[in-house]
Design a protein around this motif. Structure first.
Motif, PDB file in Angstrom:
ATOM      1  N   ARG A  61       2.869 -19.140   5.668  1.00 12.87           N
ATOM      2  CA  ARG A  61       1.515 -19.497   5.258  1.00 12.87           C
ATOM      3  C   ARG A  61       0.661 -18.322   4.797  1.00 12.87           C
ATOM      4  N   SER A  62       1.128 -17.090   4.856  1.00  9.01           N
ATOM      5  CA  SER A  62       0.286 -15.988   4.418  1.00  9.01           C
ATOM      6  C   SER A  62       1.132 -14.909   3.779  1.00  9.01           C
ATOM      7  N   VAL A  63       0.481 -14.101   2.949  1.00 10.50           N
ATOM      8  CA  VAL A  63       1.207 -13.025   2.298  1.00 10.50           C
ATOM      9  C   VAL A  63       1.338 -11.852   3.242  1.00 10.50           C
ATOM     10  N   ASN A  64       2.263 -10.970   2.929  1.00 11.05           N
ATOM     11  CA  ASN A  64       2.463  -9.790   3.751  1.00 11.05           C
ATOM     12  C   ASN A  64       1.304  -8.825   3.591  1.00 11.05           C
ATOM     13  N   THR A  65       0.928  -8.201   4.682  1.00 14.31           N
ATOM     14  CA  THR A  65      -0.051  -7.142   4.671  1.00 14.31           C
ATOM     15  C   THR A  65       0.674  -5.846   4.967  1.00 14.31           C
ATOM     16  N   LEU A  66       0.462  -4.837   4.162  1.00 14.56           N
ATOM     17  CA  LEU A  66       1.244  -3.614   4.267  1.00 14.56           C
ATOM     18  C   LEU A  66       0.353  -2.501   4.778  1.00 14.56           C
ATOM     19  N   ILE A  67       0.721  -1.919   5.906  1.00 13.01           N
ATOM     20  CA  ILE A  67      -0.045  -0.856   6.514  1.00 13.01           C
ATOM     21  C   ILE A  67       0.917   0.247   6.915  1.00 13.01           C
ATOM     22  N   SER A  68       0.564   1.469   6.662  1.00  9.33           N
ATOM     23  CA  SER A  68       1.425   2.586   7.055  1.00  9.33           C
ATOM     24  C   SER A  68       0.705   3.416   8.089  1.00  9.33           C
ATOM     25  N   VAL A  69       1.367   3.685   9.199  1.00 10.66           N
ATOM     26  CA  VAL A  69       0.797   4.512  10.243  1.00 10.66           C
ATOM     27  C   VAL A  69       1.803   5.583  10.609  1.00 10.66           C
ATOM     28  N   GLY A  70       1.358   6.564  11.362  1.00 10.73           N
ATOM     29  CA  GLY A  70       2.215   7.692  11.696  1.00 10.73           C
ATOM     30  C   GLY A  70       3.087   7.430  12.884  1.00 10.73           C
ATOM     31  N   VAL A  71       4.193   8.157  12.967  1.00 11.34           N
ATOM     32  CA  VAL A  71       5.103   8.094  14.097  1.00 11.34           C
ATOM     33  C   VAL A  71       5.322   9.500  14.593  1.00 11.34           C
ATOM     34  N   ALA A  72       5.098   9.737  15.861  1.00 13.80           N
ATOM     35  CA  ALA A  72       5.263  11.071  16.428  1.00 13.80           C
ATOM     36  C   ALA A  72       6.586  11.182  17.137  1.00 13.80           C
ATOM     37  N   SER A  73       7.313  12.277  16.892  1.00  9.93           N
ATOM     38  CA  SER A  73       8.569  12.525  17.585  1.00  9.93           C
ATOM     39  C   SER A  73       8.291  13.023  18.981  1.00  9.93           C
ATOM     40  N   ILE A 103      12.528   2.373  10.900  1.00 12.99           N
ATOM     41  CA  ILE A 103      11.679   1.333  10.311  1.00 12.99           C
ATOM     42  C   ILE A 103      10.694   0.792  11.342  1.00 12.99           C
ATOM     43  N   GLN A 104      11.162   0.535  12.549  1.00 15.77           N
ATOM     44  CA  GLN A 104      10.314  -0.082  13.568  1.00 15.77           C
ATOM     45  C   GLN A 104       9.269   0.879  14.118  1.00 15.77           C
ATOM     46  N   GLY A 105       9.627   2.132  14.320  1.00 14.73           N
ATOM     47  CA  GLY A 105       8.665   3.104  14.811  1.00 14.73           C
ATOM     48  C   GLY A 105       8.231   2.858  16.241  1.00 14.73           C
ATOM     49  N   THR A 106       7.183   3.559  16.653  1.00 10.78           N
ATOM     50  CA  THR A 106       6.749   3.542  18.054  1.00 10.78           C
ATOM     51  C   THR A 106       5.437   2.800  18.264  1.00 10.78           C
ATOM     52  N   THR A 107       4.932   2.149  17.204  1.00  9.71           N
ATOM     53  CA  THR A 107       3.755   1.282  17.338  1.00  9.71           C
ATOM     54  C   THR A 107       4.121  -0.104  16.831  1.00  9.71           C
ATOM     55  N   ARG A 108       3.141  -0.974  16.727  1.00  8.10           N
ATOM     56  CA  ARG A 108       3.413  -2.327  16.241  1.00  8.10           C
ATOM     57  C   ARG A 108       3.614  -2.382  14.728  1.00  8.10           C
ATOM     58  N   LEU A 109       3.261  -1.327  14.032  1.00  4.37           N
ATOM     59  CA  LEU A 109       3.391  -1.282  12.583  1.00  4.37           C
ATOM     60  C   LEU A 109       4.452  -0.276  12.181  1.00  4.37           C
ATOM     61  N   SER A 110       5.207  -0.611  11.158  1.00  5.61           N
ATOM     62  CA  SER A 110       6.246   0.291  10.689  1.00  5.61           C
ATOM     63  C   SER A 110       5.636   1.497   9.992  1.00  5.61           C
ATOM     64  N   PRO A 111       6.120   2.693  10.279  1.00  5.23           N
ATOM     65  CA  PRO A 111       5.664   3.869   9.535  1.00  5.23           C
ATOM     66  C   PRO A 111       6.156   3.858   8.093  1.00  5.23           C
TER      67      PRO A 111
END
Length: 810
Positions: free
Chosen positions: A11-23, A245-253
């Motif tokens: 029912r909705s389009v993808n929303t694309l957000i990029s966030v950082g991932v710290a090692s 791809i998955q990263g360490t937050t809810r959003l993919s880096p």
């Protein structure tokens, strides 16, 4: 979201957000050259336009150079990136390095690829996944792999771990007089061949055509161009893994980027509804925050892969939001896949049980989004599920706490001792006890899903990929389903009232109208005549007009009520009469055109209704005190129907009854729904319950009316009842009872019996009966006959109070 084995649409389009991932690698202390010009390792070139519109090169890159006379060891080093104008939530993104830079040589670090460009980089010496801005950003060469924390030029100048730093475009963090300008989709920024470093980016670097060189001296078009990860060989994995791809937050880096030949084993395939499949990398990293599974969305195309296939998948990383307030699902879209082999063993499933799932539910962000928060899977249940999104999970011998629906979905608890109800459910007793053991089960084979009731058991193992949906949050897309063990849940039947007991009930009959089939009428009638034992008064919610959702101005319910009362009579009940106030067309909310309203049914052989003409949709009734006692101006009547509190919502119906010579005032309610509230599992925490504002206003109106009744006669017997669409612990009920004018009878039951409704596996109270102080002798019962069952006539359970006017037990 609606991506189940059913047919509900995306029912909705993808929303694309990029966030950082710290090692999280350990810091290695090495000499730092930042703040003094470097005579050895420097950042020699930076390019963030790779794969963008107009670009020739397909990837971003960072090139290092060594102006010294000896090799520069990069073991334990990293290159790190910060946006040009960092916000409070911005983090440095990290690419770890190994190897060394030869004296006078170059070292090429490949970063994120885009969908454009035609020319590959030369074989990279190191590869990362950072999506750099083409026009503005900061790169740092760091003696360590832990993410930097500085976000100003001064703070970064004071960090001894920084070996060299380049700010370009309008970067806030830079060296010297300012950042180097001119970077674009077609231009990099680079030092001269001498690699001079005066710690002034604007002076040391200039913009020009990208010219990456690797440690072997190769230039674009030479080497394999893929960071040593297999080049153009379609049978070799690329450099990106699922945990990247998955990263360490809810959003993919990597959101918005195209990734190539990501390896995994197919663990589940969905061939209907929102089609696609899940892949999981059996070679997990050591970070519990990074999931090893991801959903590959094929849209309307039926996947051709099979469970157990070893595949390489290329596609665009996207964040799919099932709704505007839900969390997102990280997935690969527009995919292409190469099947390397079939029949492979599946990765071991993550166990869901009372030990593995944390007791805290979800982190909070002051009502804001939790998406940028680093996951804490050992602390929060929702973080634990997010950290396993897309991966195989399994549970065993779980109790069903939400009955199966027509889509083959049900709820179970993996924590058998968590707030159990007396009939096998899980009790929702406060906002801070959302019950972390609940998990939805959505069988990928809908036909195989059993019609389980609350209290049944899924015996044996249930396993499958972990997904997320707006309809309940995290769920198991079951490829293996446990066997239903029927624990024999039965509909309850309450006792019949005695001769001197006035029995008053409330029942939400779920949009009943004259166009419904006879089966619905008969089942609801059975509930009234048999399960409720034919109460003297029944307050009905959700009686629609005679043609249901047809929006043609019809507001009468005579045909609907005739059919219903006939069905009750046929089921062995009395010949009920009825009273209601027809609403103004399309002014009371509910299904458009349905004109739902409350209705009183009453048994004239047991109780009489006092008719006082004059009440209508817009004229409110009030309390009158006379020498003969207290009465209503209009009966039936409505409470202040023009008040803003009732805008697009049902207005309370008030009636004056007489039983054994005693006047009893009954107020039937159906408060506004919870539509628009943010979900328990959503990305905004704590969730906003915006609909509660109107329910509190409605509760205040009813409370004021009851106070006016008691001011006229403190011994007036009042019964306030109906679907309040709110919990016994809510502010709505608190407002309704303000001044102790009403007692909520649900609170008189043992805690494990306080529920009338089941939603997302939580047994909860939405329907209520409350009584005034003069009602001191009563027997109250919630009659469970719908909410816990897969086969139900309504989604609400009715309830009843028997008032003993002569002194029956309390």
């Amino acid at each position: 979201m609606s991506r189940t084995a059913g047919s509900r649409p995306r029912r909705s389009v993808n929303t694309l957000i990029s966030v950082g991932v710290a090692s999280t690698f350990a810091i290695i202390s090495l000499p730092a050259a930042y703040a003094t010009p470097s005579a050895s390792a420097v950042i020699s070139e930076v390019y963030g336009g790779g794969g963008n519109s107009g670009a020739t090169l397909t990837r971003d890159f960072v090139e290092l150079g060594n102006a010294g006379s000896a090799a520069y060891d990069l073991s334990g080093y990293s290159v790190q990136y910060l946006p040009g104008s960092p916000s409070s939530s911005s983090t440095w993104q990290v690419t770890t390095l190994s190897g060394s830079v030869a004296p006078g040589g170059r070292f090429l670090v490949a970063e994120a690829a885009g969908s454009g460009g035609t020319t590959a980089l030369p074989t990279a010496d190191a590869t990362g996944t950072i999506a750099m801005s083409a026009t503005s950003g900061t790169l740092a060469l760091v003696s360590g792999t832990t993410a930097l924390t500085c976000k100003t030029a001064a703070d970064c100048a004071a960090d001894s771990r920084i070996v060299d730093l380049v700010g370009y475009g309008t970067a806030v963090v830079r060296e010297g007089s300012g950042p180097v300008t001119g970077a674009s989709n077609t231009a990099s920024v680079a030092r001269g061949t001498s690699l001079a470093d005066t710690d002034d980016n604007a002076a040391d670097l200039t913009a020009g055509a990208p010219s990456p060189v690797n440690s072997a001296g190769q230039t674009p078009g030479s080497g394999d161009g893929d960071g040593g990860g297999g080049g153009d060989d379609p049978t070799q994995p690329g450099t990106v893994r699922i945990h990247d791809i998955q990263g360490t937050t809810r959003l993919s880096p990597l959101a918005g980027q195209t990734v190539t030949r990501v390896p995994g084993i197919v663990t589940g395939v969905r061939t209907s509804g929102s089609k696609g499949y899940w892949i999981q990398d059996p070679a997990a990293d050591s970070d519990p925050r990074t999931s090893e599974g991801v959903f590959v969305y094929t849209g309307s195309v039926t996947p051709t892969v099979a469970v157990g296939d070893s595949v390489l998948v290329s596609g665009k990383v996207s964040e799919y939001y099932p709704s505007s307030t839900s969390q997102s699902v990280t997935e690969l879209t527009g995919p292409t896949a190469t099947v390397l082999s079939s029949g492979n063993a599946l990765p071991a499933a993550v166990t869901l049980d009372a030990t593995s799932v944390p007791s805290a539910y979800i982190p909070t962000a002051g009502g804001g989004s939790i998406e940028s928060l680093a996951l804490e899977p050992g602390v929060y249940a929702q973080d634990f599920y997010e950290a396993n999104e897309g991966m195989r999970v399994a549970f065993s011998d779980a109790r069903v706490v939400g009955a199966a629906n027509s889509y083959g979905e049900m709820w179970v608890t993996v924590k058998p001792d968590e707030n159990p109800t007396v009939r096998g459910g899980t009790l929702y007793s406060s906002y801070d006890q959302p019950n972390t053991g609940r998990i939805e089960v959505m069988s990928l084979d809908t036909a195989a899903s059993p019609a389980a009731d609350v209290g049944d058991e899924l015996s044996g193992t249930t396993a499958g990929p972990l997904d997320y949906s707006t309809y309940g949050g995290y769920n198991v897309q079951a490829t293996q389903l446990g066997t239903r063990v029927d624990h024999g849940l039965k509909q309850e039947v309450t006792r019949r009232q005695k001769g001197d007991e006035l029995a008053v009930a409330t029942y939400n009959v779920e949009n009943l109208d004259a166009l419904d089939d006879q089966t619905k009428f008969d089942r609801l009638a059975q509930g009234v005549a048999v399960n409720l034992s034919s109460p003297d008064i029944v307050a009905l919610e959700e009686i629609q007009d005679d043609n249901g959702a047809t929006d043609d101005g019809t507001v009468t319910s005579e045909a609907t009520l005739t059919r219903f009362t006939d069905a009750i009579r046929a089921a062995g009940g009395p010949r009920y009469r009825w009273r209601y106030i027809a609403p103004t067309n399309d002014q009371d909310g509910g299904e458009p055109g349905g004109n739902i309203r409350q209705v009183f049914l009453f048994n004239p052989k047991r109780v009489s209704f006092t008719d006082r003409a004059g009440g209508d949709a817009t004229t409110g009734t009030s309390v009158v005190k006379s020498r003969k006692g207290v009465h209503l101006t209009y009966s039936p009547g409505r409470i202040d129907p023009t008040s803003d509190a009732w805008s697009s919502s049902r207005k309370p119906l008030v009636g004056e009854f007489v039983f054994h010579g005693e006047s009893v005032f009954v107020i039937a309610n159906h408060f506004t729904s919870k539509g628009g509230d943010q979900p328990l599992h959503g990305r905004y925490q704590p969730p906003a319950r915006s609909s509660e504002t109107q329910r509190q206003a409605q509760a205040a109106e009813v409370n004021t009316f009851v106070k006016s009744l008691l001011a006229a006669d403190k011994n007036a017997k009042a019964v306030v009842l109906g679907d309040l669409n709110d919990y016994e612990f809510s502010r709505t009920v608190g407002t309704l009872t303000d001044g102790k004018v009403l007692t909520p009878l649900i609170t008189t039951l043992p805690a494990a019996e306080r529920y009338t409704y089941v939603y997302d596996g939580n047994s909860q109270t939405l329907d209520h009966i409350l009584t005034s102080p003069a009602v001191t002798r009563y027997d109250y019962d919630v009659v469970h006959l719908n909410a816990e069952f897969a086969d139900q006539a309504s989604d609400h359970d009715p309830q009843i109070v028997r008032i003993d006017v002569t002194g029956c037990r309390h």
